[in-house]
Write a protein that holds these residues in place. Sequence first.
Motif, short mmCIF file in Angstrom:
data_model
loop_
_atom_site.label_atom_id
_atom_site.label_comp_id
_atom_site.label_asym_id
_atom_site.label_seq_id
_atom_site.Cartn_x
_atom_site.Cartn_y
_atom_site.Cartn_z
N SER A 165 0.97 -1.15 0.06
CA SER A 165 -0.02 0.18 0.17
C SER A 165 0.82 1.29 -0.04
O SER A 165 1.86 1.28 0.58
CB SER A 165 -0.75 0.01 1.06
N PRO A 166 0.29 2.28 -0.63
CA PRO A 166 1.04 3.53 -0.39
C PRO A 166 1.23 4.16 0.84
O PRO A 166 0.10 3.96 1.69
CB PRO A 166 0.34 4.36 -1.53
N THR A 213 -2.13 -0.16 -15.05
CA THR A 213 -1.22 -0.94 -14.13
C THR A 213 0.03 -1.17 -14.55
O THR A 213 0.03 -1.24 -15.70
CB THR A 213 -2.14 -2.36 -13.67
N GLU A 232 -7.26 -2.56 -7.07
CA GLU A 232 -7.89 -2.49 -8.41
C GLU A 232 -8.49 -3.75 -8.85
O GLU A 232 -9.50 -4.00 -9.62
CB GLU A 232 -6.78 -2.01 -9.44
N THR A 284 -1.49 -2.16 -4.33
CA THR A 284 -1.71 -1.72 -5.45
C THR A 284 -0.71 -1.78 -6.58
O THR A 284 0.61 -1.91 -6.05
CB THR A 284 -2.07 -0.13 -5.66
N LEU A 286 -0.82 -0.18 -9.55
CA LEU A 286 -1.38 0.83 -10.56
C LEU A 286 0.13 1.61 -11.01
O LEU A 286 1.10 1.40 -9.96
CB LEU A 286 -2.15 1.71 -9.75
N TRP A 288 2.67 4.32 -11.15
CA TRP A 288 2.83 5.60 -9.69
C TRP A 288 2.04 7.02 -10.35
O TRP A 288 1.40 7.43 -9.18
CB TRP A 288 4.50 5.84 -9.88
N GLN A 291 -1.53 6.08 -9.36
CA GLN A 291 -1.72 6.03 -7.97
C GLN A 291 -1.92 7.40 -7.38
O GLN A 291 -2.98 7.47 -6.68
CB GLN A 291 -0.27 5.40 -7.34
N LYS A 292 -1.24 8.46 -7.70
CA LYS A 292 -1.24 9.98 -7.43
C LYS A 292 -2.68 10.49 -7.88
O LYS A 292 -3.48 10.80 -7.03
CB LYS A 292 -0.19 10.60 -7.93
N ILE A 295 -5.49 8.49 -5.75
CA ILE A 295 -5.72 8.78 -4.41
C ILE A 295 -6.35 10.33 -4.18
O ILE A 295 -7.00 10.52 -3.38
CB ILE A 295 -4.28 8.48 -4.01
N TYR A 309 5.23 4.85 -2.74
CA TYR A 309 4.32 4.21 -3.82
C TYR A 309 3.89 2.71 -3.15
O TYR A 309 4.99 2.16 -2.85
CB TYR A 309 4.54 4.59 -5.28
#
Length: 450
Positions: A165-166, A213, A232, A284, A286, A288, A291-292, A295, A309
């Motif tokens: 997890s991030p 991804t 995801e 995740t 995903l 990077w 992800q940002k 989120i 990340y």
Amino acid sequence: MRDTYVHVVGGGLAGSEIALQLASRGIHVVLHEMRPMEVTKVHTSAMFAELVCSNSLKSNDLSNAEGLLKEELRMLGSKLLQIAEKCAVPAGKSLAVDRKRFSEMVSEALWNENRIIIRRELIEQIPLEDNTLWVIATGPVTHRRFAGWLQKLTGGFLHFFDAVSPIIYADSIDMQKVYVADRYGKGSGDYLNCPMNEEEYEIFWKELVNAETVEVHDFDKGLLFERCQPIEEIARSGKDALRYGPLKPVGLLDPRTGKEPYAVVQLRKENREGTLYSLVGFQTRLRWKEQKRIIRLIPGLEKAEIARYGVIHKNVYIEANRVLDDFLRLRKHKKLFFAGQVAGFEGYVSAIATGLFVAFNIYRSLSGQDMTSFPRETMLGSLVNAVVHHEGTLKPMYANFGLLPPLALRGSRLEKRLEMSKRALSAIKEFLDSEGKAWQTFRSRSALTS
Ligand SMILES: Cc1cc2nc3c(=O)[nH]c(=O)nc-3n(C[C@H](O)[C@H](O)[C@H](O)COP(=O)(O)OP(=O)(O)OC[C@H]3O[C@@H](n4cnc5c(N)ncnc54)[C@H](O)[C@@H]3O)c2cc1C
């Protein structure tokens, strides 16, 4: 035992527990750790016992299998658990730690122990011809060259994928939008909650299932570890899957409305200072930049800055059920032990527990006693038993009540679990009492050197 050296490969959770336990019994240890010269995709420091994803060692509750396993470890004098408790951060009923402090404290304990020699080196193979005892605790990201050697030695290897997890910076969270609450009010206000209404949830879900991804060589959905599914992947199984999974709002009343939101993303403190938070259940793969973007769709996280990340990684492990005996020794080379995830045990607490199990039996063997299994009524005894006697293809195993012998009792699931825990803890007590002086000394010295 003064001249005996036990070699431990891997200074992770299992390897650190073994080294500290053996050294506290007067046994010399050479601990081989390849970091920092060799890096892995999941470790970020040169410290020992690094927690690679969540900072939680899960529930302390005795109605929870991980809670029971930890209570057994407390009774058995686990070194790493003692350290974890010293650097705990608030997390309701769970034991979560300040991950940096935890690995620093384990590293200090190893450095301060004069019976432990630390060698920062990559082990590529082990000399099998001499009589030295070796423990392999190289974890899910065992170096590929050593993995190749192990594969030849054991005649096969298995793998699965899981994800991390991030973590985000606390000062990038919009505190006006999030609220403090623990599920069902059980806890001391340890979690931050990002509430979503139906519309926000739908947008988030749609964007998540369509987000890009990372391509992973050899990636196969069937080999995703069920307890660590990327968010995801969960989202793809249906629109409501997240609301019944990691984004479950049940028991998380928003004090501003007095109601449960439609969905909730929970944030858990990462360190004592509260400068970092991890997104709970948000592992995740995903890309990077995605992800940002995703989120930042979460209310309260519109300006979130990511400190670490999420990543996905391939985990390898041996077919323990085919090649290991009851004491986690290789059947064809009895000087070679295995512990932790490389032996097919999943999770932080299982790694610590199997490290303690192996240390216990090595100590017995070096002091002229027979090795022993732990009682089947205990979670540790049943966990080891479940892996080495598994029939068919081994999947990484973790503590669960299904492993314990059934209990003839009428009552609710909760009552049965609590009764099983009670039985397990009295079995551990009886086991410790019957072990006599040797084990008692092991236990008390473990406690003394903490
Ligand atoms: C991506 C990912 C996320 C995870 N998330 C969680 C989670 O959130 N919660 C949970 O309970 N479990 C999680 N796990 C599962 C797992 O139980 C932990 O990774 C745990 O740390 C395993 O402990 P270990 O001691 O077996 O291995 P590790 O803690 O990984 O230690 C192994 C050590 O061996 C070293 N090493 C490897 N090969 C060699 C070599 N050839 N020579 C010398 N040194 C070597 C490594 O550098 C490492 O320090 C996760 C695993 C992965 C891969």
